[in-house]
Design an enzyme around this catalytic site. Sequence first.
Site, PDB file in Angstrom:
ATOM      1  N   ILE A  94       0.708  -1.260  -0.129  1.00  0.00           N
ATOM      2  CA  ILE A  94       0.032  -0.024  -0.131  1.00  0.00           C
ATOM      3  C   ILE A  94       1.023   1.226  -0.080  1.00  0.00           C
ATOM      4  O   ILE A  94       1.840   1.425   0.790  1.00  0.00           O
ATOM      5  CB  ILE A  94      -0.996   0.092   1.197  1.00  0.00           C
ATOM      6  CG1 ILE A  94      -1.834  -1.227   1.112  1.00  0.00           C
ATOM      7  CG2 ILE A  94      -1.688   1.375   1.399  1.00  0.00           C
ATOM      8  CD1 ILE A  94      -2.730  -1.049   2.487  1.00  0.00           C
ATOM      9  N   CYS A  95       0.336   2.007  -0.959  1.00  0.00           N
ATOM     10  CA  CYS A  95       1.305   3.535  -1.084  1.00  0.00           C
ATOM     11  C   CYS A  95       2.725   3.118  -1.078  1.00  0.00           C
ATOM     12  O   CYS A  95       3.204   2.414  -2.105  1.00  0.00           O
ATOM     13  CB  CYS A  95       0.837   4.247   0.049  1.00  0.00           C
ATOM     14  SG  CYS A  95       1.512   6.100  -0.178  1.00  0.00           S
ATOM     15  N   GLN A  96       3.510   3.828  -0.269  1.00  0.00           N
ATOM     16  CA  GLN A  96       5.080   3.458  -0.301  1.00  0.00           C
ATOM     17  C   GLN A  96       5.353   2.074  -0.280  1.00  0.00           C
ATOM     18  O   GLN A  96       6.435   1.459  -0.731  1.00  0.00           O
ATOM     19  CB  GLN A  96       6.021   4.413   0.671  1.00  0.00           C
ATOM     20  CG  GLN A  96       7.285   4.338   0.827  1.00  0.00           C
ATOM     21  CD  GLN A  96       7.819   4.938   1.915  1.00  0.00           C
ATOM     22  OE1 GLN A  96       6.961   4.970   3.010  1.00  0.00           O
ATOM     23  NE2 GLN A  96       9.080   5.626   1.837  1.00  0.00           N
ATOM     24  N   GLY A 118       3.869  -0.301  -1.439  1.00  0.00           N
ATOM     25  CA  GLY A 118       3.556  -0.813  -2.662  1.00  0.00           C
ATOM     26  C   GLY A 118       4.948  -0.517  -3.615  1.00  0.00           C
ATOM     27  O   GLY A 118       5.209  -1.746  -4.360  1.00  0.00           O
ATOM     28  N   MET A 167      -1.696  -0.985  -4.002  1.00  0.00           N
ATOM     29  CA  MET A 167      -2.813  -0.280  -3.795  1.00  0.00           C
ATOM     30  C   MET A 167      -2.436   1.144  -3.608  1.00  0.00           C
ATOM     31  O   MET A 167      -1.532   1.319  -2.962  1.00  0.00           O
ATOM     32  CB  MET A 167      -3.878  -0.561  -2.391  1.00  0.00           C
ATOM     33  CG  MET A 167      -4.972   0.076  -2.198  1.00  0.00           C
ATOM     34  SD  MET A 167      -5.806  -0.257  -0.756  1.00  0.00           S
ATOM     35  CE  MET A 167      -6.016  -2.169  -0.838  1.00  0.00           C
TER      36      MET A 167
END
Lengths: 364, 337
Positions: free
Chosen positions: A150-152, A154, A174
């Site tokens: 998720i985000c970083q 990811g 995501m």
Amino acid sequence: MYPINLTPEQVTDELLDISRKAVDGMKTLMGLQESDIEIGSTPKHAVMQNDHVVLYRYEPVVDAKDIHPVPLLISYALVNRPYMVDLQDNRSLVRNLLEQGIDVYLIDWGYPKRNDAYITLEDYILDYLGSCVDYVREAHDLDAVNLLGICQGGAFSLCYASLFPEKLQNLITMVTPVDFHVEDGLLNRWMACGKNFSAIDPDVMVDALGNVPGDFMNFGFLMLKPFELNFQKYIGMLDIIDDMRKSANFMRMEKWIFDSPDQAGRAWQQFIHDFYVGNKMIHGEVVLDGKTVDLGNIKMPVLNIYAEKDHLVPPSSTVELKKYVGTKDYTEAAFPVGHIGMYVSGKVQSQLPPTIVDWLKERS
Amino acid sequence: MFPQADMMLEMQQRMMDYWSNMMQMATGQAAQNGMTSLMGQQMATSQAMAVRVIDMAMNTWQQMADSVNNGESWEEALQKQMTNVREQVTEAMTEGIQLSENTTELWQSYMEQWQLFSTPWMQAWSQSLDIAPKVAQGDTKAFIESSNLYFQAYQDTLGKILEAPGLGLNRELDEKVRKSFAAWIDMQQTSYEYQIIMADAWVKSFERLMQELITMTENGQEIGSVREFLNRWSETADEMFKDIFRSDDFVVAQGKYVNSMMALRLRQREVSETILQYSDMPTRSEINEAHRRIYMLNKEMKQLRKELAALRDDKPKSAAKKKTTTRSRKKTKSKDK
């Protein structure tokens, strides 16, 4: 002639009404304790610790026979606490996944201290994330597991998947930044990504501070929408302040927003240089412990989820992933919300978990 | 136009004070703790800002309307008001930052700020010289007295160090203090440039709001509530600030401002470390080096543990041994282990 159809008396009455709501709201707030706004309350237990990083496994809520055989490991960003995925009972991606039979693990990156300032991206991706993946593989006697970044987190997951594709059965990203030089992103602009002039110097920041304070990161995020996030939100709060449950939900969000860990200095420095300024991930120039990250090595199925109104990670950055991964099984899923709405929007809560679970089960 | 603004603000403050007192009585602890206290403060701050904005907007609009009634166009009236607003906002935001050309004044100003942040180690150190022999002989009371000097030293200022002759430190320390002063000057300048851009953003967002009100007037539209006005102002301001924040000028100014603050911190550290060294106290640089070495040792230990485990289990050293099938669920059996 006068577009503001308000007399001074009307303004006074409305402001008095606002103040009255605020006073009533104080009573609500006085009835709330810190324990009422706990985050991450879905039962879990720590299964492994590596320095200050802890791997948690969530307690299953379905019968063992109904649990999907390949567990899902969640790798969140470093800049906030990971419990956004388990914010509260009715806003919990984790809980929804558990209810659909997914065995869920979560990496808690912890709170870096001053002595952690020398931790690098290699440590985070190869050691911490790597040891968590290996633990889950060993615990379930599997070659490969599922990973949700998720985000970083990811971006970390993409790097890991590139270097160790054999250890991942499926990869989900995501709201993950991929191309850090898209024009839409204000954070990109502030680091002068792709520009021929200098902006904030990450080297002098890390030299001076050691770790980058969580408050500094928060301030930056708040400045992306200064009036909405610092002013309008608190005026709008008055509409719900007389409702204990809604107030608790609001304050739970506030607690998560401002509970930001410091960023380990060297890792932050590397991330800014290599990902933001250099945009090296999509160009195959990120090198971790002598190994080059090549997104083309990602051959396992990829589900790329993004938020259409994301002001932190613009969709234009996320969707670039399609161009660079080597998999033939690439799926995108978009939701009409913002970055945080992916976790807290009621509508997304009903649609996101089945999107993930159905996609995983088709690729068992 | 909105004379009740000051009264409303005073009411808000009284309510907050009353609520804080209630909280203290109810919880027995400072009302500054906990999210509830913070939330109350945020609400009050937001409402105070709302009242100010409404007051400013209505006053500005009234003056514009008066100008239009006297024959000016909306654009002329708006421009005149924006000039006034810009002067006020810029002055408010840059007050105290603008540099004086008088070096002496600058030096005094710098030293006043430095005295707030630095610790008067030298005074404590010179006094501790008298106590040192007793400490060396194991006199516990003398040790405590020596330690207390440093606690007391936190309360004093660094100004005495620069005035004290004969300590033998001046040359090195003076150079570092001068560099620190230069870094402070640089930070003041970059701060001023940053505040100018922020003031411009405020003024432009207010100007855009006024433009929107003019458009609404021409289209026969109305704002019917304070909330609607505040929402419109907030959205307008966010859009304008986003435009400003995206500009190269802002990115450069922000970068310079942050970088200059970091550079100042590093220069101040140099001064502090010199003083700490004379006091035989550990410095930030030394602690950083200790942290770095511990980190390296930890990393080496992990690698050694991994290799040891591999040797013990007679496993290949590489952790990512490919299995026979990449998509199989179960690991291959013991013959591959």
